[in-house]
Design an enzyme around this catalytic site. Structure first.
Site, PDB file in Angstrom:
ATOM      1  N   LYS A  89       0.811  -1.214   0.000  1.00 43.47           N
ATOM      2  CA  LYS A  89       0.000   0.000   0.000  1.00 43.47           C
ATOM      3  C   LYS A  89       0.847   1.268   0.000  1.00 43.47           C
ATOM      4  O   LYS A  89       0.397   2.328  -0.432  1.00 43.47           O
ATOM      5  CB  LYS A  89      -0.923   0.010   1.226  1.00 43.47           C
ATOM      6  CG  LYS A  89      -2.048  -1.012   1.198  1.00 43.47           C
ATOM      7  CD  LYS A  89      -3.193  -0.573   0.328  1.00 43.47           C
ATOM      8  CE  LYS A  89      -4.395  -1.492   0.483  1.00 43.47           C
ATOM      9  NZ  LYS A  89      -5.572  -1.032  -0.266  1.00 43.47           N
ATOM     10  N   ASP A 137      -8.678  -0.496   6.704  1.00 42.61           N
ATOM     11  CA  ASP A 137      -8.662  -1.719   7.492  1.00 42.61           C
ATOM     12  C   ASP A 137      -7.264  -1.947   8.060  1.00 42.61           C
ATOM     13  O   ASP A 137      -7.017  -2.972   8.689  1.00 42.61           O
ATOM     14  CB  ASP A 137      -9.068  -2.920   6.627  1.00 42.61           C
ATOM     15  CG  ASP A 137     -10.567  -2.929   6.348  1.00 42.61           C
ATOM     16  OD1 ASP A 137     -11.336  -2.805   7.311  1.00 42.61           O
ATOM     17  OD2 ASP A 137     -10.958  -3.051   5.179  1.00 42.61           O
TER      18      ASP A 137
END
Length: 412
Positions: A89, A137
Site C-alpha cells: 500500500k 482496514d
C-alpha cells in the site's frame, strides 16, 4: 448468470469458484479498459524510484511448495517490506499523498515541489493547516499516516469496528489520530467523506473510487504498477501462467491487471481474483455482471479484503480481464500463513499477514480439488505467481495463527 456456474471447490477449505464468461478476448480492448494510462504508470515509477527509501522487493521462488502442489513453478512477490513499511500500500498511498500535496503547494507557491523535499518535512509550516484523512482496514491508513508524518502534517484515520487493537495501536504510533466507528469499512468511508467535505484543510486520500472521486484512487493504482515492472525484470523472460490477486475493493487487482496488459499484451497470465467468503463484493459483481454491494458484517481475518463494494474505477478492468473469481473461508489464509512461515525444504521463509497470505490460500484451496484446478488450468505445467501484500502488520495475530514470532526464523 445462473447458480449452476458457481462451482463448489472440494477439500478442507470451504470455497467456491466462478468462471468469468465476460473476459475480453481482444487485448486492445482490455488495455482500453485499464484503470490508468501508460503515461500515469511511467510517472509513478519515475518518481517513486528516486525516493531514498525505494528498493526492489524480493521475488521468492518456492520450488518445494510447487512440487507439493503439483505445479511447475511458484513465485511470491514479497511486499512485507516496501518503502520501509509492511505493505504494498505504500506504493499507492504515499505516492498519491505526495502527488496531491505537491500539486497543492505548487499552485500556492508558484513553483515545482521536489518529492524528496516534501517527504523530508521542509514544507511543514506551509502544511500546518492541512491534514490527510482516509478510512482503512490497516495498511492503507498506515501508509497515509506515514506520508503525513514525513511531510509534517496531521493524519486522521477512520477504522471500522473489525480492525484489531494491534493495528489501531500501530496507526497511533505512526502519529495518526484514529477514529473507530461502530460499523464496516464502507460506513467508515462514508463518515470520512463527510468530514473531508466539511473540514477546511482536509485532503482525502482514498484508494477506493466512486463515480465522483477517481483521481487519487487512480494515482494509487498507478503506484501499484511498480510491482509489475519489478516482477517482470526479476523473472528475466520467464512468465507466469497464473496470477492470484486478492481483492477488497479491487484496486490492487485491477492495477496489476492493467500493468500486465500494458507490459505483456496478449501474453498476460490468467488472473484469478481471491476474496473471503464473508466479503465477496467482486465475486458478487462477477456473478451479476455489474457492480454489487454485499450485506453483512464482512467479518474476516483478512481485514484488508473486508469491503462491501468494488471500486468504481477497478471494476471495468476486473470484469474484462479476470479469468475466474474465488471466494474462500479464513482457514485457507491461515494455512497459507503457516506454509509461508514454515516453508517446505529449500524454500525461503516468508512472513505474511492474514491478508498477505490470501493469494496463496486461494491457490491451496484450488489445488486440493482436481476438478477445480482443471477448470482454471492449474496443471503440472502451471507457473503461478502470488503476492504477499502485507507482512506481520499485527504481530500478535501472526503468533496466534502460526505459533511463531515474525522476527525469528523457524528452526531447521
Amino acid at each position: 448468470m445462473a447458480d449452476k456456474q458457481i462451482f463448489t471447490v472440494n477439500g478442507q477449505f470451504e470455497a467456491e469458484l466462478l468462471l468469468n464468461p465476460r473476459k475480453e478476448s481482444d487485448v486492445n480492448r482490455a488495455v482500453e479498459l485499464g484503470c490508468y494510462t501508460r503515461e500515469q504508470a511511467e510517472d509513478a515509477i519515475s518518481r517513486i524510484s528516486t525516493w531514498p527509501d525505494y528498493a526492489v522487493t524480493p521475488l521468492r521462488t518456492l520450488s518445494g511448495a510447487a512440487t507439493e502442489l503439483g505445479i511447475s513453478r511458484l513465485w511470491c512477490k514479497d511486499e512485507g517490506r516496501r518503502l520501509g513499511l509492511a505493505s504494498f500500500k505504500a506504493l499507492g498511498a504515499v505516492y498519491a499523498s505526495v502527488s496531491e500535496v505537491s500539486n497543492l503547494l505548487a499552485e500556492r507557491l508558484g513553483r515545482q515541489i521536489s518529492d524528496i523535499d516534501l517527504l523530508s518535512g521542509k514544507f511543514s509550516e506551509e502544511l500546518k493547516d492541512h491534514f490527510l484523512i482516509c478510512c482503512t482496514d490497516g495498511n492503507h491508513g498506515f501508509s497515509v499516516a506515514n506520508a503525513a508524518r514525513r511531510m509534517g502534517c496531521r493524519a486522521v484515520i477512520y477504522i471500522p469496528s473489525g480492525v484489531s487493537d494491534g493495528r489501531e495501536e500501530a496507526l497511533r504510533r505512526e502519529g495518526a489520530e484514529v477514529v473507530r466507528i461502530d460499523g464496516i469499512y464502507d460506513e467508515a468511508y462514508a463518515a470520512v467523506e463527510e468530514v473531508a467535505k466539511a473540514e477546511p484543510g482536509a485532503i482525502l486520500i482514498s484508494d477506493s473510487a466512486t463515480p465522483y472521486y477517481q483521481d487519487i484512487p487512480i494515482r494509487c493504482m498507478a503506484g501499484y504498477s511498480v510491482m509489475a515492472r519489478e516482477i517482470l525484470a526479476q523473472l528475466d523472460g520467464e512468465l507466469p501462467t497464473h496470477l492470484m490477486l486478492p481483492a477488497g475493493c479491487g484496486g490492487m487487482a485491477a492495477a496489476m491487471m492493467t500493468a500486465f496488459y500494458h507490459l505483456l499484451g496478449n501474453r498476460v497470465p490468467h488472473f484469478i481474483i481471491v476474496e473471503p467468503l464473508t466479503a465477496d463484493c467482486v465475486f458478487a459483481s462477477g456473478l451479476a455482471g455489474e457492480p454489487r454491494v454485499v450485506d453483512g458484517d464482512l467479518e474476516t481475518i483478512m481485514g484488508g479484503l473486508s469491503c462491501a463494494a468494488v471500486s468504481h474505477v477497478a471494476w471495468p478492468t476486473i470484469s474484462a480481464g479476470a479469468s475466474a473469481f474465488l471466494r474462500m473461508n479464513d482457514n485457507a489464509a491461515v494455512e497459507a500463513m503457516r506454509l509461508f512461515a514454515s516453508p517446505r525444504s529449500g524454500d525461503p521463509r516468508i512472513v505474511a499477514g492474514e491478508t498477505g497470505a490470501a493469494g496463496l490460500g486461494g491457490l491451496l484451496a484450488l489445488c486440493e480439488d482436481p476438478a477445480a484446478r482443471a477448470l482454471v488450468g492449474l496443471d503440472e505445467n502451471a507457473k503461478v505467481l502470488v503476492i504477499n501484500c502485507e507482512g506481520a502488520t499485527d504481530p500478535v495475530a501472526f503468533r496466534h495463527f502460526t505459533g511463531q514470532s515474525p522476527e525469528t526464523p523457524v528452526a531447521a
